[in-house]
Design a protein around this motif. Sequence first.
Motif, PDB file in Angstrom:
ATOM      1  N   VAL A  78     -52.225-103.180  17.986  1.00 46.27           N
ATOM      2  CA  VAL A  78     -50.646-103.456  18.442  1.00 46.27           C
ATOM      3  C   VAL A  78     -50.593-101.998  18.770  1.00 46.27           C
ATOM      4  N   THR A  79     -49.906-101.757  20.010  1.00 46.02           N
ATOM      5  CA  THR A  79     -49.757-100.281  20.356  1.00 46.02           C
ATOM      6  C   THR A  79     -48.281-100.384  20.939  1.00 46.02           C
ATOM      7  N   ARG A  80     -47.724 -98.879  20.973  1.00 44.71           N
ATOM      8  CA  ARG A  80     -46.360 -98.666  21.517  1.00 44.71           C
ATOM      9  C   ARG A  80     -46.509 -98.784  22.945  1.00 44.71           C
ATOM     10  N   GLY A  81     -46.435-100.035  23.585  1.00 47.21           N
ATOM     11  CA  GLY A  81     -46.573-100.112  25.034  1.00 47.21           C
ATOM     12  C   GLY A  81     -48.103-100.218  25.323  1.00 47.21           C
ATOM     13  N   ALA A  82     -48.332-100.999  26.592  1.00 47.63           N
ATOM     14  CA  ALA A  82     -49.815-100.713  27.105  1.00 47.63           C
ATOM     15  C   ALA A  82     -50.240 -99.138  27.291  1.00 47.63           C
ATOM     16  N   ASP A  83     -49.004 -98.449  27.470  1.00 43.98           N
ATOM     17  CA  ASP A  83     -49.403 -96.935  27.836  1.00 43.98           C
ATOM     18  C   ASP A  83     -50.114 -96.222  26.512  1.00 43.98           C
ATOM     19  N   GLU A  84     -49.630 -96.727  25.433  1.00 43.63           N
ATOM     20  CA  GLU A  84     -50.325 -96.013  24.309  1.00 43.63           C
ATOM     21  C   GLU A  84     -51.801 -96.500  24.082  1.00 43.63           C
ATOM     22  N   GLY A  85     -52.329 -97.775  24.601  1.00 45.56           N
ATOM     23  CA  GLY A  85     -53.553 -98.005  24.633  1.00 45.56           C
ATOM     24  C   GLY A  85     -54.259 -97.540  25.446  1.00 45.56           C
ATOM     25  N   ILE A  86     -53.716 -97.113  26.785  1.00 43.71           N
ATOM     26  CA  ILE A  86     -54.706 -96.283  27.501  1.00 43.71           C
ATOM     27  C   ILE A  86     -54.837 -94.765  26.967  1.00 43.71           C
ATOM     28  N   GLU A  87     -53.976 -94.050  26.513  1.00 41.85           N
ATOM     29  CA  GLU A  87     -54.085 -92.974  25.906  1.00 41.85           C
ATOM     30  C   GLU A  87     -55.066 -92.858  24.822  1.00 41.85           C
ATOM     31  N   LEU A  88     -54.925 -94.186  23.921  1.00 46.69           N
ATOM     32  CA  LEU A  88     -55.971 -94.088  22.685  1.00 46.69           C
ATOM     33  C   LEU A  88     -57.194 -94.322  23.265  1.00 46.69           C
ATOM     34  N   LEU A  89     -57.798 -94.945  24.087  1.00 44.33           N
ATOM     35  CA  LEU A  89     -58.874 -95.424  24.803  1.00 44.33           C
ATOM     36  C   LEU A  89     -59.474 -94.024  25.273  1.00 44.33           C
ATOM     37  N   ILE A  90     -58.639 -93.024  26.030  1.00 44.38           N
ATOM     38  CA  ILE A  90     -59.206 -92.040  26.376  1.00 44.38           C
ATOM     39  C   ILE A  90     -59.665 -91.019  25.361  1.00 44.38           C
ATOM     40  N   ARG A  91     -58.583 -90.937  24.505  1.00 40.97           N
ATOM     41  CA  ARG A  91     -58.881 -90.087  23.415  1.00 40.97           C
ATOM     42  C   ARG A  91     -60.066 -90.425  22.369  1.00 40.97           C
ATOM     43  N   SER A  92     -60.273 -91.798  22.414  1.00 35.59           N
ATOM     44  CA  SER A  92     -61.241 -92.277  21.580  1.00 35.59           C
ATOM     45  C   SER A  92     -62.598 -92.139  22.129  1.00 35.59           C
ATOM     46  N   PHE A  93     -62.724 -92.280  23.392  1.00 36.26           N
ATOM     47  CA  PHE A  93     -64.140 -92.347  24.074  1.00 36.26           C
ATOM     48  C   PHE A  93     -64.389 -91.332  25.113  1.00 36.26           C
ATOM     49  N   CYS A  94     -63.627 -90.399  25.350  1.00 33.74           N
ATOM     50  CA  CYS A  94     -63.794 -89.387  26.388  1.00 33.74           C
ATOM     51  C   CYS A  94     -63.576 -87.897  25.612  1.00 33.74           C
ATOM     52  N   GLU A  95     -64.920 -87.009  25.740  1.00 36.27           N
ATOM     53  CA  GLU A  95     -64.780 -85.656  25.251  1.00 36.27           C
ATOM     54  C   GLU A  95     -64.131 -84.824  26.198  1.00 36.27           C
ATOM     55  N   PRO A  96     -63.164 -84.186  25.822  1.00 31.93           N
ATOM     56  CA  PRO A  96     -62.423 -83.105  26.901  1.00 31.93           C
ATOM     57  C   PRO A  96     -63.423 -82.222  27.452  1.00 31.93           C
ATOM     58  N   SER A  97     -63.185 -81.951  28.789  1.00 33.43           N
ATOM     59  CA  SER A  97     -63.819 -81.040  29.546  1.00 33.43           C
ATOM     60  C   SER A  97     -65.189 -81.460  30.090  1.00 33.43           C
ATOM     61  N   GLN A  98     -65.500 -82.657  29.508  1.00 32.08           N
ATOM     62  CA  GLN A  98     -66.944 -83.012  29.722  1.00 32.08           C
ATOM     63  C   GLN A  98     -67.017 -84.575  30.281  1.00 32.08           C
ATOM     64  N   ASP A  99     -66.048 -85.566  29.839  1.00 29.61           N
ATOM     65  CA  ASP A  99     -66.222 -86.948  30.193  1.00 29.61           C
ATOM     66  C   ASP A  99     -65.187 -87.034  31.589  1.00 29.61           C
ATOM     67  N   SER A 100     -65.111 -88.207  32.108  1.00 29.57           N
ATOM     68  CA  SER A 100     -64.287 -88.613  33.243  1.00 29.57           C
ATOM     69  C   SER A 100     -64.107 -90.043  33.191  1.00 29.57           C
TER      70      SER A 100
END
Length: 370
Positions: A78-100
């Motif tokens: 359960v997330t705060r709208g689907a928007d939080e799901g998008i944010e969490l996915l990127i934060r969980s699986f993408c390294e900053p300055s490295q992944d896309s």
Amino acid sequence: MTIKQLQTATTAKLKPYQSARSTDLTGSVWLNANENPYLNPAIKGLEIHANRYPQPQPEVLIQAYADYATVAPNNVLVTRGADEGIELLIRSFCEPSQDSILITSPTYGMYAVSANSQNVGVIDVPLDQDFQPIKDDISAQIAATKIVFLCCPNNPTGSRIPLETIESILQLAQGKCLVVVDEAYIEFSAQPSAVNLLEKYPNLVILRTLSKAFGLAGIRCGFVLANTDIIQIMKKQIAPYPLCCFAIDTAIQALQTPYLAWMKESVKQINQQKQSLQSWLKETLSWTPLCTSDTNFIAYQFDTEVADSLFFFLAEQDMLVRKFDTVQPSQSEIRITMGTPQEMSQLKKYLSLFFAKNDNRTVSNAGVTV
């Protein structure tokens, strides 16, 4: 040192997402935000215990949505709208300055905004002229991405991606990256959900929301459907209490049988209004939509000058629609969300008034001349 100088370099470069509610325009007829015009009756008669923190992941709500989506409860977050799901996915699986991440424009703007805010790259592989993903182009970029975002049905075009295309992209991405299918508008579509592919493809993630068909945009309740490994990883990043008790209790109520029946009836009415408006626009103004819409809105393309004039004319009549730039130069899209029958009648009146002032009302996917 000023406050602006304290912000990170990444934040300094960002442009905030311009939602339909972020505009300075005001109006009493809102046909710009893809909301359900009917208020869900599930919000009545709730007993809220606001003095206590809610469950981080409410078991009753998770079970109710799992039953609705035909998945196991451990496949639901359960997330705060689907928007939080998008944010969490990127934060969980993408390294900053490295992944896309990979997006297929035109598509929902929050994928890129969330990536940019976390200093994650964005690879854009535009849709073809029929608003479908180009598999060969995606395949060429698979090795360079961690998450492929597919919006189906798509916002802002309304087009859907056939399930066989989604599956072929999942096959390309197996063992390489996640494929996220955003199904915010799935209830309006005749095409089945991708949910039946979850068991076969462990890299599949599905985003859902109560904001559209359920008429509950104001409670900001969304869901991530995925295999348990993905759900457990995302739980490391999610806030302790993403939803307030009011939102939780409302969502639980809305997923009970009487209110599911209400939702399905409202979807039926909205789809009928969409077909009626589209037919009227075709017969009266010779308008052809960008594509068949599997959502609660219809999109049309115009020369930018005409789109601007129409947008502000309707705003002056207290009626808001949404305007987007397109990938084609000097072209803009007008997106009309379905409202109540009374609001649709008002829209027809104002559109007739606007185009009656012009001798030429030729409209096509190539643009409009007035």
